[in-house]
Design a protein around this motif. Structure first.
Motif, PDB file in Angstrom:
ATOM      1  N   ALA A 133       0.834  -1.200   0.000  1.00 15.66           N
ATOM      2  CA  ALA A 133       0.000   0.000   0.000  1.00 15.66           C
ATOM      3  C   ALA A 133       0.869   1.250   0.000  1.00 15.66           C
ATOM      4  CB  ALA A 133      -0.918  -0.006   1.222  1.00 15.66           C
ATOM      5  N   TYR A 134       1.998   1.212   0.729  1.00 17.60           N
ATOM      6  CA  TYR A 134       2.853   2.394   0.816  1.00 17.60           C
ATOM      7  C   TYR A 134       3.565   2.651  -0.506  1.00 17.60           C
ATOM      8  CZ  TYR A 134       1.727   1.749   5.659  1.00 17.60           C
ATOM      9  OH  TYR A 134       1.022   1.598   6.806  1.00 17.60           O
ATOM     10  N   VAL A 135       3.978   1.568  -1.158  1.00 15.82           N
ATOM     11  CA  VAL A 135       4.573   1.727  -2.489  1.00 15.82           C
ATOM     12  C   VAL A 135       3.549   2.379  -3.413  1.00 15.82           C
ATOM     13  CG1 VAL A 135       5.613   0.524  -4.434  1.00 15.82           C
ATOM     14  CG2 VAL A 135       6.017  -0.302  -2.112  1.00 15.82           C
ATOM     15  N   GLY A 136       2.304   1.877  -3.337  1.00 14.62           N
ATOM     16  CA  GLY A 136       1.244   2.413  -4.184  1.00 14.62           C
ATOM     17  C   GLY A 136       0.941   3.870  -3.865  1.00 14.62           C
ATOM     18  N   LEU A 137       0.882   4.220  -2.574  1.00 16.61           N
ATOM     19  CA  LEU A 137       0.598   5.608  -2.194  1.00 16.61           C
ATOM     20  C   LEU A 137       1.687   6.535  -2.721  1.00 16.61           C
ATOM     21  CD1 LEU A 137      -0.727   5.269   1.480  1.00 16.61           C
ATOM     22  CD2 LEU A 137      -2.009   5.945  -0.539  1.00 16.61           C
ATOM     23  N   GLY A 138       2.945   6.078  -2.631  1.00 15.43           N
ATOM     24  CA  GLY A 138       4.042   6.875  -3.171  1.00 15.43           C
ATOM     25  C   GLY A 138       3.887   7.087  -4.661  1.00 15.43           C
ATOM     26  N   ALA A 139       3.511   6.015  -5.364  1.00 20.31           N
ATOM     27  CA  ALA A 139       3.330   6.118  -6.811  1.00 20.31           C
ATOM     28  C   ALA A 139       2.189   7.069  -7.146  1.00 20.31           C
ATOM     29  CB  ALA A 139       3.059   4.733  -7.400  1.00 20.31           C
ATOM     30  N   TYR A 140       1.104   6.993  -6.355  1.00 16.37           N
ATOM     31  CA  TYR A 140      -0.028   7.887  -6.622  1.00 16.37           C
ATOM     32  C   TYR A 140       0.301   9.332  -6.288  1.00 16.37           C
ATOM     33  CZ  TYR A 140      -3.648   4.849  -8.346  1.00 16.37           C
ATOM     34  OH  TYR A 140      -4.388   4.032  -9.150  1.00 16.37           O
ATOM     35  N   ALA A 141       1.231   9.560  -5.340  1.00 17.30           N
ATOM     36  CA  ALA A 141       1.643  10.938  -5.064  1.00 17.30           C
ATOM     37  C   ALA A 141       2.197  11.566  -6.339  1.00 17.30           C
ATOM     38  CB  ALA A 141       2.683  10.958  -3.943  1.00 17.30           C
ATOM     39  N   VAL A 142       2.978  10.771  -7.100  1.00 18.27           N
ATOM     40  CA  VAL A 142       3.516  11.261  -8.368  1.00 18.27           C
ATOM     41  C   VAL A 142       2.384  11.504  -9.362  1.00 18.27           C
ATOM     42  CG1 VAL A 142       4.992  10.691 -10.325  1.00 18.27           C
ATOM     43  CG2 VAL A 142       5.699  10.078  -8.000  1.00 18.27           C
ATOM     44  N   ALA A 143       1.501  10.501  -9.502  1.00 23.58           N
ATOM     45  CA  ALA A 143       0.455  10.588 -10.529  1.00 23.58           C
ATOM     46  C   ALA A 143      -0.498  11.747 -10.256  1.00 23.58           C
ATOM     47  CB  ALA A 143      -0.329   9.276 -10.575  1.00 23.58           C
ATOM     48  N   ILE A 144      -0.923  11.886  -8.998  1.00 24.45           N
ATOM     49  CA  ILE A 144      -1.935  12.900  -8.690  1.00 24.45           C
ATOM     50  C   ILE A 144      -1.339  14.302  -8.785  1.00 24.45           C
ATOM     51  CG2 ILE A 144      -3.408  13.800  -6.846  1.00 24.45           C
ATOM     52  CD1 ILE A 144      -3.921  10.909  -6.009  1.00 24.45           C
ATOM     53  N   LEU A 145      -0.115  14.481  -8.255  1.00 22.31           N
ATOM     54  CA  LEU A 145       0.505  15.806  -8.352  1.00 22.31           C
ATOM     55  C   LEU A 145       0.787  16.162  -9.802  1.00 22.31           C
ATOM     56  CD1 LEU A 145       2.873  15.922  -5.252  1.00 22.31           C
ATOM     57  CD2 LEU A 145       0.755  17.164  -5.636  1.00 22.31           C
ATOM     58  N   SER A 146       1.225  15.182 -10.612  1.00 24.42           N
ATOM     59  CA  SER A 146       1.478  15.452 -12.031  1.00 24.42           C
ATOM     60  C   SER A 146       0.201  15.903 -12.723  1.00 24.42           C
ATOM     61  CB  SER A 146       2.001  14.201 -12.745  1.00 24.42           C
ATOM     62  OG  SER A 146       3.249  13.866 -12.257  1.00 24.42           O
ATOM     63  N   ALA A 147      -0.915  15.238 -12.386  1.00 20.42           N
ATOM     64  CA  ALA A 147      -2.183  15.595 -13.022  1.00 20.42           C
ATOM     65  C   ALA A 147      -2.554  17.044 -12.707  1.00 20.42           C
ATOM     66  CB  ALA A 147      -3.280  14.642 -12.551  1.00 20.42           C
ATOM     67  N   HIS A 148      -2.029  17.598 -11.617  1.00 21.16           N
ATOM     68  CA  HIS A 148      -2.312  18.984 -11.274  1.00 21.16           C
ATOM     69  C   HIS A 148      -1.151  19.908 -11.631  1.00 21.16           C
ATOM     70  CE1 HIS A 148      -6.141  18.147  -9.358  1.00 21.16           C
ATOM     71  NE2 HIS A 148      -5.583  17.070  -8.855  1.00 21.16           N
TER      72      HIS A 148
END
Lengths: 332, 307
Positions: A81-96
């Motif tokens: 889950a933590y690996v995934g949350l880290g990956a989503y931090a990249v994806a979500i911030l990039s989308a913004h």
């Protein structure tokens, strides 16, 4: 009983092996790893750089799990889950429109540490089987949260337009540059964890692993130490997630599925729990086996499954015993 | 609105009953043998595949079911003799690893034998169609049959656990295993019986859902996690706890998905409510589990007196 109980204490007092050659061997290993991209292009197989990068990234995640599992004796089944949350931090911030690697990494660290703090505080109220299952449930909770986030791809995941920028520069656009970044992060995490487990904090953590009641009796309550280790491990795994998102340029909830958590455990145990080198070796072995078996047959999971079952059944005293015997020590 | 609620409540009940069938065996395996068995969901999957195959061969769902049950039992017993028997008394971590490996083997084995494409099983003729339940509410006959079969099985288990010699040994084993062994009970045969019973119950659940769900290689995994939630909420080793928790989880999941957004709509604007509802609903049972464990770290009905 008293003789048996005195063994672990003796083991704690013996500091982690400080053989004179250990530091040199690690340096040599680092240099050898640094040469991988050169060799890979040399033999005309640049795809090996991608595989090697994945190994480094999962080695970081496995190292962080080792702190929880090997040194803290907390069998966390939700570490992906933590690996995934880290990956989503990249994806979500990039989308913004926030592409800066440092900002993304900082966000990943904060989010993962917070998630670990809250879920860890609840999970650590439980013991044994309950701990395994509650961490699994929190992992699934994060998984389903991301599946339902339709704004960021939901179940299908989301592709990144490009890799993260470093202060606006396209530093890690190339695979080789990303490899060296991952290697650098791995080296820093490795040294930091080595210092951590050798510190007073690390000795208390290992003491709690061996006998929590005794440690409590001499004034070291387990909870704050275990929770701290859990939070540190979560944050480091988030860092691995940031790298993973950049490597694949794609993020999906599959990164945080419970099978991923299982694979991380396999990595740590394969290499030998409670040894940092082991976590790195386990990650390398598992990724190599996966990609190697996948090369032969689409049914490679069958081979991996057989390997796991046989390893547990045939290694007397378990894998910990096997690795201890191989290292010439005594079985745990 | 009331009809919708009743319909969803029945769906929740049906999910809960199925979860109970899988969880009952697993909670006993946890409680009596202290074995964490990740591969239990795979037995559910094997039951579904065997039922699908035998139904297709015999052209009769009942015959298919009757053949699938002993076949799943056989698979369970073979696995016990080959693998699980050697895991009792081992470290939890080793059990996790070995049974994780077993999942990979069984999932991939199913894929090799039956292929990756989902299989479907026709609903038996005499249970097709819907029948009126209350007022104007119609409910599929087959789903009602699942609820009925599950309740009968639960009653049978209740009698077995509370009113037979085997049941007495099970309860004794769940509360203090070494003592049962010390009193001269052949613990190996008891373990084999518990494992066979659990495998057959999981296989039964798999066979029963085969006509209403698609039978595919990943079906065991999703059930496994829900079953863990059930067991943890109910308390490891307690069949009664598993029953209560299974219904709780089934109802919370089903009703949360359908009524969560509606309830939230009275608190916030519709668009935000439906997004929040969609996000929260799948997490609901995990939040429920965390809440239960926060207040009662050993579940609602802890079986082990010593802890």
């Amino acid at each position: 009983m008293s003789a048996g109980a005195s063994l672990p204490v003796a083991r704690i007092e013996a500091a982690p092996p400080r053989r004179p050659g250990a530091r040199i061997a690690l340096l040599l290993a680092l240099v050898a790893l640094a040469l991988v991209p050169v060799l890979a292009s040399g033999i005309g197989a640049p795809f090996l750089i991608v595989t090697a990068t994945r190994i480094l990234i999962f080695a970081i995640a496995a190292l962080s799990l080792d702190l929880v599992l090997g040194y803290g004796a907390m069998v966390s089944f939700g570490h992906a889950a933590y690996v995934g949350l880290g990956a989503y931090a990249v994806a979500i911030l990039s989308a913004h429109g926030i592409h800066d690697l440092l900002v993304q990494s900082a966000a990943a660290l904060v989010v993962c540490a917070l998630f670990a703090l809250v879920t860890g505080a609840i999970s650590l109220r439980t013991r044994g089987v309950y701990f395994i299952m509650i961490t699994l449930a929190f992992g699934q909770m994060a998984f389903f949260f991301m599946v339902s986030l339709s704004a960021y791809g939901g179940d299908d995941g989301v592709s990144l337009d490009h890799r993260s920028r470093v202060l606006g520069a396209r530093l890690i656009e190339g695979d080789v540059a990303l490899f060296y970044l991952a290697l650098g992060v791995l080296a820093v995490v490795f040294v930091a964890l080595r210092l951590l487990v050798a510190s007073r904090f690390g000795r208390v953590l290992r003491g709690i692993r061996e006998n929590a009641v005794r440690m409590e009796a001499i004034g070291f309550p387990a909870f704050p130490y275990q929770l701290t280790a859990y939070v540190v491990a979560g944050a480091i795994a988030g860092l691995a997630g940031v790298l993973l998102a950049n490597q694949a340029e794609f993020v999906s909830p599959a990164y945080m599925s419970w099978q991923r958590s299982g694979e991380l455990i396999v990595m740590v145990v394969l290499g030998g729990m409670g040894t940092l080198v082991g976590a790195v070796a386990g990650a390398a072995a598992l990724i190599a086996v996966e990609e190697g078996l996948a090369h032969f047959s689409e049914h490679w999971r069958l081979g991996l499954g057989l390997m796991l079952v046989l390893l547990v059944l045939l290694a007397r005293g378990g894998i910990a015993g096997l690795t201890a015997r191989l290292r010439g020590g005594r079985a745990a | 609105m009331l009809n919708l609620f009743l319909l969803q409540a029945l769906n929740g009940l049906q999910l809960g009953i199925l979860l109970f069938l899988v969880a009952a065996g697993l909670t006993l395996i946890f409680g009596v043998m202290d074995l964490i068995n990740l591969a239990h969901g795979a037995l559910y999957m094997v039951g579904a595949y065997l039922a699908a195959t035998f139904t297709a061969l015999t052209d009769s769902f009942l015959l298919g079911l009757a053949l699938a049950l002993p076949a799943t039992l056989a698979v369970g017993l073979v696995l016990e003799l080959l693998v699980f028997r050697h895991l009792y008394g081992r470290d939890h971590l080793e059990q996790v690893l070995a049974t994780f490996g077993l999942i990979l083997i069984l999932n991939e084995g199913v894929r090799i034998v039956w292929g990756s494409a989902p299989m479907s099983v026709p609903v038996p003729d005499f249970l097709s169609g819907s029948i009126p339940v209350v007022g104007t509410l119609m409910y599929p006959a087959y789903r009602l049959a699942i609820i009925a079969a599950g309740l009968v099985t639960a009653l049978g288990l209740h009698l077995l656990v509370n009113h037979t010699r085997l049941g007495m040994l099970l309860r004794a084993g769940a509360s203090n295993g070494p003592m049962v062994s010390a009193l001269g009970v052949d613990i190996r045969r008891l373990f084999l019986a518990v494992f066979g019973l659990g495998a057959m119950l999981a296989g039964f659940a798999g066979a029963m859902v085969a006509p209403i769900l698609s039978v595919d290689p990943g079906m065991g995994d999703s059930v496994l996690i829900l079953t863990f939630v059930v067991i943890v909420i109910g308390g490891v080793g307690s069949v009664r706890g598993a029953f209560v928790a299974a219904l709780l989880v089934g109802l919370a999941d089903t009703l949360g998905r359908s009524f969560g957004p509606i309830l939230l709509r009275s608190l916030m604007e519709p668009a935000a409510a439906s997004q929040t509802g969609r996000t929260l609903a799948p997490m609901l049972i995990y939040i429920l589990m965390a809440a239960v464990l926060f207040f009662r770290p050993a579940g609602l009905f802890p079986a082990r007196g010593s802890r």
